[in-house]
Structure formats: structure tokens, C-alpha cells
Design an enzyme around this catalytic site. Sequence first.
Site, PDB file in Angstrom:
ATOM      1  N   SER A 188      51.173  23.818 -27.973  1.00  0.00           N
ATOM      2  CA  SER A 188      51.328  23.198 -29.302  1.00  0.00           C
ATOM      3  C   SER A 188      50.315  22.071 -29.427  1.00  0.00           C
ATOM      4  CB  SER A 188      52.732  22.619 -29.463  1.00  0.00           C
ATOM      5  OG  SER A 188      52.785  21.788 -30.605  1.00  0.00           O
TER       6      SER A 188
ATOM      7  N   TYR B 279      59.093  17.222 -25.871  1.00  0.00           N
ATOM      8  CA  TYR B 279      58.525  18.511 -26.301  1.00  0.00           C
ATOM      9  C   TYR B 279      57.014  18.515 -26.076  1.00  0.00           C
ATOM     10  CZ  TYR B 279      57.124  22.313 -29.431  1.00  0.00           C
ATOM     11  OH  TYR B 279      56.566  23.458 -29.958  1.00  0.00           O
TER      12      TYR B 279
HETATM   13  P1  NAP Z   1      61.707  30.234 -32.991  1.00  0.00           P
HETATM   14  O1  NAP Z   1      61.547  30.897 -34.294  1.00  0.00           O
HETATM   15  O2  NAP Z   1      62.854  29.298 -32.779  1.00  0.00           O
HETATM   16  O3  NAP Z   1      61.704  31.344 -31.847  1.00  0.00           O
HETATM   17  C1  NAP Z   1      61.904  30.996 -30.507  1.00  0.00           C
HETATM   18  C2  NAP Z   1      62.038  32.252 -29.684  1.00  0.00           C
HETATM   19  O4  NAP Z   1      62.332  31.871 -28.324  1.00  0.00           O
HETATM   20  C3  NAP Z   1      63.154  33.137 -30.172  1.00  0.00           C
HETATM   21  O5  NAP Z   1      62.802  34.486 -30.021  1.00  0.00           O
HETATM   22  C4  NAP Z   1      64.292  32.793 -29.218  1.00  0.00           C
HETATM   23  O6  NAP Z   1      65.120  33.939 -29.097  1.00  0.00           O
HETATM   24  C5  NAP Z   1      63.531  32.529 -27.934  1.00  0.00           C
HETATM   25  N1  NAP Z   1      64.318  31.698 -27.029  1.00  0.00           N
HETATM   26  C6  NAP Z   1      64.855  30.486 -27.299  1.00  0.00           C
HETATM   27  N2  NAP Z   1      65.562  30.059 -26.239  1.00  0.00           N
HETATM   28  C7  NAP Z   1      65.465  31.031 -25.296  1.00  0.00           C
HETATM   29  C8  NAP Z   1      65.982  31.193 -23.995  1.00  0.00           C
HETATM   30  N3  NAP Z   1      66.771  30.247 -23.438  1.00  0.00           N
HETATM   31  N4  NAP Z   1      65.671  32.307 -23.295  1.00  0.00           N
HETATM   32  C9  NAP Z   1      64.910  33.264 -23.855  1.00  0.00           C
HETATM   33  N5  NAP Z   1      64.383  33.169 -25.082  1.00  0.00           N
HETATM   34  C10 NAP Z   1      64.662  32.069 -25.792  1.00  0.00           C
HETATM   35  O7  NAP Z   1      60.429  29.359 -32.631  1.00  0.00           O
HETATM   36  P2  NAP Z   1      58.852  29.632 -32.806  1.00  0.00           P
HETATM   37  O8  NAP Z   1      58.353  28.599 -33.725  1.00  0.00           O
HETATM   38  O9  NAP Z   1      58.568  31.049 -33.038  1.00  0.00           O
HETATM   39  O10 NAP Z   1      58.377  29.230 -31.336  1.00  0.00           O
HETATM   40  C11 NAP Z   1      57.645  30.081 -30.495  1.00  0.00           C
HETATM   41  C12 NAP Z   1      56.747  29.220 -29.616  1.00  0.00           C
HETATM   42  O11 NAP Z   1      55.805  28.545 -30.453  1.00  0.00           O
HETATM   43  C13 NAP Z   1      57.491  28.129 -28.863  1.00  0.00           C
HETATM   44  O12 NAP Z   1      56.963  28.016 -27.554  1.00  0.00           O
HETATM   45  C14 NAP Z   1      57.192  26.887 -29.653  1.00  0.00           C
HETATM   46  O13 NAP Z   1      57.285  25.713 -28.884  1.00  0.00           O
HETATM   47  C15 NAP Z   1      55.780  27.181 -30.105  1.00  0.00           C
HETATM   48  N6  NAP Z   1      55.326  26.393 -31.263  1.00  0.00           N
HETATM   49  C16 NAP Z   1      55.939  26.503 -32.481  1.00  0.00           C
HETATM   50  C17 NAP Z   1      55.485  25.710 -33.540  1.00  0.00           C
HETATM   51  C18 NAP Z   1      56.135  25.772 -34.902  1.00  0.00           C
HETATM   52  O14 NAP Z   1      55.876  24.869 -35.722  1.00  0.00           O
HETATM   53  N7  NAP Z   1      56.925  26.780 -35.193  1.00  0.00           N
HETATM   54  C19 NAP Z   1      54.406  24.834 -33.352  1.00  0.00           C
HETATM   55  C20 NAP Z   1      53.815  24.746 -32.114  1.00  0.00           C
HETATM   56  C21 NAP Z   1      54.266  25.551 -31.068  1.00  0.00           C
HETATM   57  P3  NAP Z   1      66.691  33.958 -28.776  1.00  0.00           P
HETATM   58  O15 NAP Z   1      67.322  32.865 -29.560  1.00  0.00           O
HETATM   59  O16 NAP Z   1      67.077  35.343 -29.192  1.00  0.00           O
HETATM   60  O17 NAP Z   1      66.780  33.767 -27.295  1.00  0.00           O
END
Ligand code: NAP
Length: 266
Positions: free
Chosen positions: A140, A153
Site C-alpha cells: 500500500s 497498517y
Molecule cells: P477487502 O475487499 O476487504 O478484501 C480482503 C480480502 O482478504 C477478502 O477476500 C477477505 O476474504 C480476505 N481476508 C480477510 N481476512 C482474511 C483471513 N483472515 N484469511 C484469509 N483471507 C482473509 O479488501 P481489499 O481492499 O480488496 O484488500 C486487498 C489488499 O489490498 C489488502 O492487502 C489491502 O491491505 C490492500 N490495499 C487495499 C487498499 C484499498 O484502499 N482498498 C489500498 C491499499 C492496499 P474473507 O473475508 O472471505 O476471508
Amino acid sequence: MSAKPVVLITGASAGIGAVYADRFAQRGHDLVLVARDQPRLEALAARLRERDGVNVEILRADLTQQADLEQVEARLANDAGIGVLVNNAGTAAAGTFVEQGAEVVSKLIALNATAVARLAAAVAPRFAREGQGAIVNVASVLGLVPEYHATLYGATKAFVLFLSQGLHVELGPKGVYVQAVLPGATRTDIWSHAGKDVNELNGVMEVDDLVDAALAGYDLRETVTIPPLPDDQQWKTFEAARQAMAANFGQSKPAARYRATAAEAK
Ligand code: NAP
């Protein structure tokens, strides 16, 4: 098995991971989808099998749980068909560092840092032996900006960036591609999990745009891809400054400013 490598994606049930699954299926890759929410994984898998004719397997796992993590590690270590790991699963936490407490600290590090490193460690020896493979780690931009009040984070994401850069140094010469992807704010459910309303933020990227840009960086074999950064010369300048500083770290004596301070204290 198709000729293209199988792609294992963590956090594939929603958000960025689900779009990675969509795009790799569109490219004709078979998939292994990892997350906790089995019904969501099954719905996505059914859609991609139907649309793209690819093989999609579900590996339900909570990556903060030892036995589940070990199951995914074993698969990565032993399944020679898997040629790409997308280390995407991650979460954010509500509150400030002072408010978060031990349990939140442990959980966030377990998912965002420990699981990422352990899954990379599970697959890296095989990829290195085979002289091929790719590891994509979703970090990120917050890992670069301590001033943005996301200390814990951001620290996990700084870890992921460093891990990726180190793995690039170690595995790149062996033919393994490693990419760190640094999204900025992207419209997914992660914001509501952290108790924030994404609609109150400025400069939020749509998740399809984010993943398509990340994959453009993947196709270019970039080590670090920052989809929202308009001028990539800024990243290159930042990296050049870091490397110039690193050249000065090997000194037999402390820097003069500290020698002066020590002498005055006596
Ligand atoms: P999201 O929509 O909340 O999705 C998170 C994913 O991780 C879901 O598939 C969730 O599935 C899975 N997950 C959560 N806890 C878990 C666990 N204990 N074991 C296995 N799987 C787990 O978030 P996202 O924004 O797509 O995030 C994806 C990545 O992008 C993350 O690493 C996040 O830090 C990074 N990121 C996001 C942003 C943003 O603004 N969205 C910005 C920078 C970086 P289940 O709940 O089904 O387990």
C-alpha cells in the site's frame, strides 16, 4: 492442466483479490482461490468457470490460523502446477495505535505480514529451483507515509514492500519475478471494516482500474507498481536517494556529530 501456470490468489473472495481472479481467468489461467468466505468464493468460481472455461479450485482458509496457513503453504510448496502467487489478503483496523491494543496488533501482523512472508517462503524454494514463477505482493502507499495516521497498517505494508524488494534481489537472478503493488485508496469493503466511509475520501480509485494498472505493471515486469502515482520519476528519485544513502552505511567510526556529543557528555 492448461499450459499457463495456475495462479493462487489469497483474499480472492472480495475487492482487489476477486478482480485479480477475474483478470487471470480472462487470461486463461486456472486458479486456486483462498479466503474464508466459502459461498462468495464458490459464486466467483462458478462465474469464472462458466465464462472462461478455466479450472477454479477453492481453498478455504483463515490465514491467521496456523493449521489453515500450513494447508496453503503445503499446496504452494508441493503443487508444481502453481506458477503465480498473488499475496493479496489483508485487512485494516479501526482506531489509532494507542487505541488498538495487543489483539488487533497480533491479528493485523498475522494476516498482513506473517502470512504474506510465510506463503512467499513456502513457494520461493520451488520457484528458485525451477528458475521461474511470479510472486505478487499487495502492499500500500500507506507503507510509505507514516504521516497518514495508519501506523500499524502502514508498518505491515512497509514490511511487504521491503520483503518484495529483498525477494527481487534474491530471486530475480534465479528467474523468479517479484512485484510489489502499492494501491492508494481503492473502493472496496476494506474501508468499512476499518470503520471508515470510503465516500468521504477524495481520490479513490475503482477496483477494476487498480487491478488493470497493477497487471500492466506485471506485464512490464516492474518490481514496484504504484497505480495512482502520476509521475514515476518521483519513485525513481526516492529509490536513488535511498541507494545513495546506503552506500554510506559501512563506517568503522560513528558519524562526527555523535562523536562530538559523546565527548561533551564525559
Ligand atoms: P477487502 O475487499 O476487504 O478484501 C480482503 C480480502 O482478504 C477478502 O477476500 C477477505 O476474504 C480476505 N481476508 C480477510 N481476512 C482474511 C483471513 N483472515 N484469511 C484469509 N483471507 C482473509 O479488501 P481489499 O481492499 O480488496 O484488500 C486487498 C489488499 O489490498 C489488502 O492487502 C489491502 O491491505 C490492500 N490495499 C487495499 C487498499 C484499498 O484502499 N482498498 C489500498 C491499499 C492496499 P474473507 O473475508 O472471505 O476471508
